[in-house]
Design a protein around this motif. Structure first.
Motif, short mmCIF file in Angstrom:
data_model
loop_
_atom_site.label_atom_id
_atom_site.label_comp_id
_atom_site.label_asym_id
_atom_site.label_seq_id
_atom_site.Cartn_x
_atom_site.Cartn_y
_atom_site.Cartn_z
N PRO A 135 14.63 1.45 2.33
CA PRO A 135 14.73 2.79 1.73
C PRO A 135 14.04 3.88 2.54
O PRO A 135 14.54 5.00 2.60
N ALA A 136 12.89 3.57 3.14
CA ALA A 136 12.17 4.62 3.88
C ALA A 136 13.04 5.20 5.00
O ALA A 136 12.92 6.37 5.35
N ALA A 137 13.93 4.39 5.54
CA ALA A 137 14.81 4.88 6.60
C ALA A 137 16.19 5.24 6.05
O ALA A 137 16.73 6.31 6.34
N LYS A 138 16.78 4.34 5.26
CA LYS A 138 18.12 4.58 4.72
C LYS A 138 18.12 4.27 3.24
O LYS A 138 18.38 3.14 2.82
N GLY A 139 17.80 5.27 2.45
CA GLY A 139 17.73 5.08 1.01
C GLY A 139 18.84 5.80 0.27
O GLY A 139 20.02 5.57 0.55
N VAL A 140 18.47 6.69 -0.64
CA VAL A 140 19.47 7.45 -1.39
C VAL A 140 20.32 8.26 -0.41
O VAL A 140 19.78 8.96 0.45
N TYR A 141 21.61 8.18 -0.52
CA TYR A 141 22.56 8.87 0.36
C TYR A 141 22.25 8.57 1.84
O TYR A 141 22.47 9.40 2.72
N LEU A 142 21.68 7.40 2.07
CA LEU A 142 21.28 6.93 3.40
C LEU A 142 20.24 7.85 4.06
O LEU A 142 20.09 7.87 5.27
N GLN A 143 19.51 8.59 3.24
CA GLN A 143 18.43 9.44 3.74
C GLN A 143 17.08 8.74 3.49
O GLN A 143 16.99 7.86 2.64
N PRO A 144 16.04 9.15 4.21
CA PRO A 144 14.71 8.56 3.97
C PRO A 144 14.30 8.72 2.50
O PRO A 144 14.39 9.82 1.96
N THR A 145 13.88 7.63 1.90
CA THR A 145 13.58 7.63 0.48
C THR A 145 12.34 6.80 0.21
O THR A 145 12.22 5.69 0.72
N PRO A 159 0.83 -1.22 0.00
CA PRO A 159 0.00 0.00 0.00
C PRO A 159 0.86 1.27 0.00
O PRO A 159 1.72 1.45 0.86
N ALA A 160 0.59 2.14 -0.97
CA ALA A 160 1.45 3.31 -1.17
C ALA A 160 1.42 4.26 0.03
O ALA A 160 2.46 4.73 0.48
N GLY A 161 0.23 4.53 0.54
CA GLY A 161 0.13 5.48 1.65
C GLY A 161 0.88 4.99 2.88
O GLY A 161 1.52 5.77 3.59
N VAL A 162 0.81 3.69 3.13
CA VAL A 162 1.52 3.11 4.28
C VAL A 162 3.03 3.27 4.08
O VAL A 162 3.77 3.61 5.01
N LYS A 163 3.48 3.03 2.85
CA LYS A 163 4.90 3.16 2.53
C LYS A 163 5.38 4.58 2.82
O LYS A 163 6.44 4.79 3.39
N TRP A 164 4.59 5.56 2.41
CA TRP A 164 4.96 6.95 2.65
C TRP A 164 5.13 7.22 4.15
O TRP A 164 5.98 7.99 4.55
N GLY A 165 4.27 6.57 4.94
CA GLY A 165 4.29 6.81 6.38
C GLY A 165 5.49 6.23 7.09
O GLY A 165 5.71 6.51 8.27
N PHE A 166 6.28 5.41 6.40
CA PHE A 166 7.44 4.78 7.04
C PHE A 166 8.63 5.70 7.20
O PHE A 166 9.58 5.36 7.89
N CYS A 167 8.62 6.87 6.56
CA CYS A 167 9.76 7.77 6.71
C CYS A 167 9.85 8.23 8.16
O CYS A 167 8.86 8.70 8.72
N PRO A 168 11.01 8.08 8.79
CA PRO A 168 11.11 8.47 10.20
C PRO A 168 10.88 9.98 10.36
O PRO A 168 11.36 10.75 9.55
N PRO A 169 10.13 10.38 11.40
CA PRO A 169 9.85 11.81 11.57
C PRO A 169 11.12 12.58 11.91
O PRO A 169 12.02 12.06 12.56
#
Lengths: 457, 210
Positions: free
Chosen positions: A199-209, A64-74
């Motif tokens: 990726p949501a936590a450590k993605g591109v350049y180890l940033q939330p992605t 689910p796309a919306g859930v994926k978006w929510g995984f980025c750490p605040p």
């Protein structure tokens, strides 16, 4: 038959207009209205709306796309969006259409997603081999920048973001999200281990992605205009909205069809006159791939299953990337299997041993079976190698590797050996061939081997 | 062997300026080098290493991973015959065999006149149009043997050069992305942890002129 008149959410414009790729046509057909609506709202409410719509990712995994978006750490910024336009699963043909024929719809979807997630930059990773898509996306982005839809202070607001068009260079594995990120960083496209590299936590350049598929994002403009309720009203169970399916192979009318998700059945898509119109020459169906080369084969008895992610999963396969490949009764299943396995062998990135060695050996064994040098025990050997790549040969498969590529080579072998054992036996029990085919040319096999009936290897 | 020419250095700098870290530009820059020379030369790779700030070996590492980068010369027309499953079911093997015979080369080879390089390729995402092929990544659908021969004749006569630029050129210059300086939001620096201004904005976003 369950053929509905659901709206064409992502292909409506390109089906109706030859110039759907131009900004003039896009603006004249409700273009960028979803973005304007989104900019009036709080970003979080958009994420909530996408969650409520239960928009599943259209790339293959169906998360689910919306859930994926929510995984980025605040509190961790910058966040990046990476658009996965590296469509290359055999049989899959949908994202290319969206990129070539309605690029502004994708751009608008990217803008809505980045606004909601709080991304500071977006990378649109387009498969290298799609030259027309590069040109159409490049032109569309240039138009969109000039019109104030992308870049600094979008539509006069405080929302600013660049969308960078990034060209791939030919590697199936880069469709895997962590490999995509490696590739975007300029490296060999080899997957990263999860954890820690979610990726949501450590993605591109180890940033939330956030990594989203093209078709997923292309749904957002419609979703913003019509609301989650209208989207959720379409489809069934967990599969909501509409979905694009490419039907290819031995059908009368191969094509890419956007149908109501979760309701339409395989039989509808394969046999209905408005879709594929039946098997060529009215032959019998032998097998079909329901969701790309990675998906286990389905047969006659699966035709009445709806195109619903959960139902198809329980039946032992997956909708994957929306690629349905149809094989009629004339198909040589051993050769078809070799074709599928060869793909994975060639596209294995080489990082994990079970995949690198396993897929390569599977291809070699199938080669020798087809070339007339197979041994009866080769059939068990194939299963044994498959079992080493994916222990137990279960569905969903067990994974011994960092990404699912290796195990994707196994279902077609296991399925066809179980279903069509006589086809393998015919190859291995045939009188020992006196010629071998090497790159299409015939060579005499060593006479001593031929005389004793032994192996030429 | 050539490094990037001055025009391409300018374009390379523009591309580099879009990314938070320069090495991210490596694959686009390899495409640029291939566009300039038709293939990726050792000197170009060394030049790219200087531009993105890594070793030439790292550039080679990336370059050698990706199918599209050619590290030896190919013809100006690269013909890729798809052998994905859908094309396989509809005659790709036969088309490839015909191509090898009519061109007089094996897969991977270049014709004697140096014009055409033949390759078999993985699924090209035109599965409903099988069997398909690409010339310099431009599609030809439902290719029969006669159509293949005609295509080769036309390519050799230069008749398709408007539609099919030489190998290496993916998007023609006029269609390349160009971010005007006054419209650019700029790359998002990796080490600056700042929440985007619009993110905390509440629902009455009255400044939206939309």
């Amino acid at each position: 038959m369950t053929i509905t008149d659901a709206p064409k959410i992502v292909t409506g414009r390109l089906a109706a207009h030859d110039d759907a790729h131009t900004i003039a046509r896009y603006e004249a057909t409700d273009g960028y209205k979803g973005l304007r609506a989104a900019l009036q709202r709080a970003p979080q409410s958009i994420t909530d709306e996408v969650k409520a719509a239960s928009l599943l990712g259209r790339g293959g995994a169906g998360f689910p796309a919306g859930v994926k978006w929510g995984f980025c750490p605040p509190g961790v910024f910058p966040r990046y969006l990476v658009v996965n336009g590296d469509e290359s699963e055999p049989g899959t043909y949908k994202d290319r259409i969206l990129m070539e024929s309605d690029p502004h719809q994708l751009i608008e979807g990217i803008l809505i997603a980045c606004y909601a997630i709080g991304c500071s930059q977006a990378f649109l990773y387009c498969r290298g081999e799609m030259a027309l898509a590069h040109e159409r996306l490049g032109e569309a982005l240039n138009e969109a920048y000039a019109a104030g839809y992308v870049g600094k202070n979008i539509l006069g607001t405080d929302y600013s973001i660049d969308i960078v068009l990034h060209w791939g260079a030919g590697a199936y594995i880069v469709g895997e999200e962590t490999a995509l990120i490696e590739s975007l960083e300029g490296n060999r496209g080899m997957p990263r281990l999860k954890p820690p590299f979610f990726p949501a936590a450590k993605g591109v350049y180890l940033q939330p992605t956030v990594v989203n598929n093209v078709e997923t994002l292309a749904n957002l403009p419609w979703l913003m205009q019509h609301g989650a309720e209208a989207f959720h009203a379409l489809g069934a169970e967990n599969s909501r909205g509409t979905r694009m399916f490419a039907v290819s192979g031995h059908v009368k009318k191969p094509g890419v069809y956007e149908v109501e998700f979760g309701v339409t059945t395989f039989r509808d898509l394969l046999y209905a006159p408005i879709y594929s119109g039946g098997i060529r020459g009215d032959r019998a169906l032998k097998a079909f791939i329901p969701g790309g080369a990675s998906a286990p084969l389905f047969y006659e008895e699966h035709l009445d299953l709806p195109l619903e992610a959960g139902v198809v999963g329980k039946a032992g396969s997956m909708l994957g990337s929306g690629a349905i490949v149809v094989m009629d009764e004339t198909t040589d299943m051993v050769k078809a299997t070799r074709n599928l396995v060869r793909f994975f062998a060639r596209e294995s990135c080489g990082k994990c041993t079970p995949c690198r060695e396993g897929t390569t050996w599977l291809e070699r064994i199938l080669d020798r079976i087809i070339d007339g040098h197979g041994r009866p025990e080769d059939i068990d050997l194939l299963l044994d190698v498959c079992d080493n790549i994916s222990p137990g040969l279960l569905w969903p498969p067990k994974q011994t590797t960092i990404c699912p590529l290796g195990q994707s080579a196994t279902p077609s072998i296991v399925g066809t050996i179980k279903r069509f054992p006589e086809e393998y036996e015919r190859y291995v029990n045939a009188p020992f061939s006196t010629t071998v085919a090497i790159n299409g040319a015939a060579y005499l096999s060593p006479p001593v081997a031929a005389a004793t009936g032994g192996s030429a290897e | 062997m050539p490094r990037l020419n001055p025009d391409n250095i300018e374009l390379a700098k523009e591309i580099l300026g879009r990314y938070p870290r320069p090495k991210s530009a490596l694959i686009p820059l390899l495409h640029l080098a291939q566009e300039q020379d038709g293939w990726v030369t050792d000197d170009a790779m060394e030049h790219l290493a200087e531009l993105v700030g890594c070793t030439p070996a790292e550039v080679l590492g990336t370059c050698s991973f990706y199918e599209m980068f050619k590290r030896e010369p190919v013809g100006p027309y690269l013909v890729n015959i798809c052998h994905g499953i859908s094309c396989h079911l509809l005659g790709a093997d036969e088309l490839l065999e015909h191509a090898e015979q009519s061109l007089g080369v094996k897969t991977g080879g270049t014709t004697a006149d140096g014009k055409i390089t033949l390759e078999e390729a993985e699924c090209q995402a035109a599965c409903t149009e099988a069997p398909c092929l690409q010339v310099n990544y431009r599609y030809r659908y439902k290719v029969a043997n006669e159509a293949f021969d005609q295509l080769i004749t036309d390519l050799r006569a230069g008749k398709l050069d408007d539609e099919i630029p030489p190998h290496g050129t993916l998007a023609r210059r006029a269609t390349r992305q160009h971010i005007p300086a006054d419209r650019a939001a700029g790359p998002a620096a990796v080490d600056v942890n700042v929440e985007p201004v619009w993110l905390s904005r509440n629902a009455d976003a009255s400044e939206a002129k939309g």
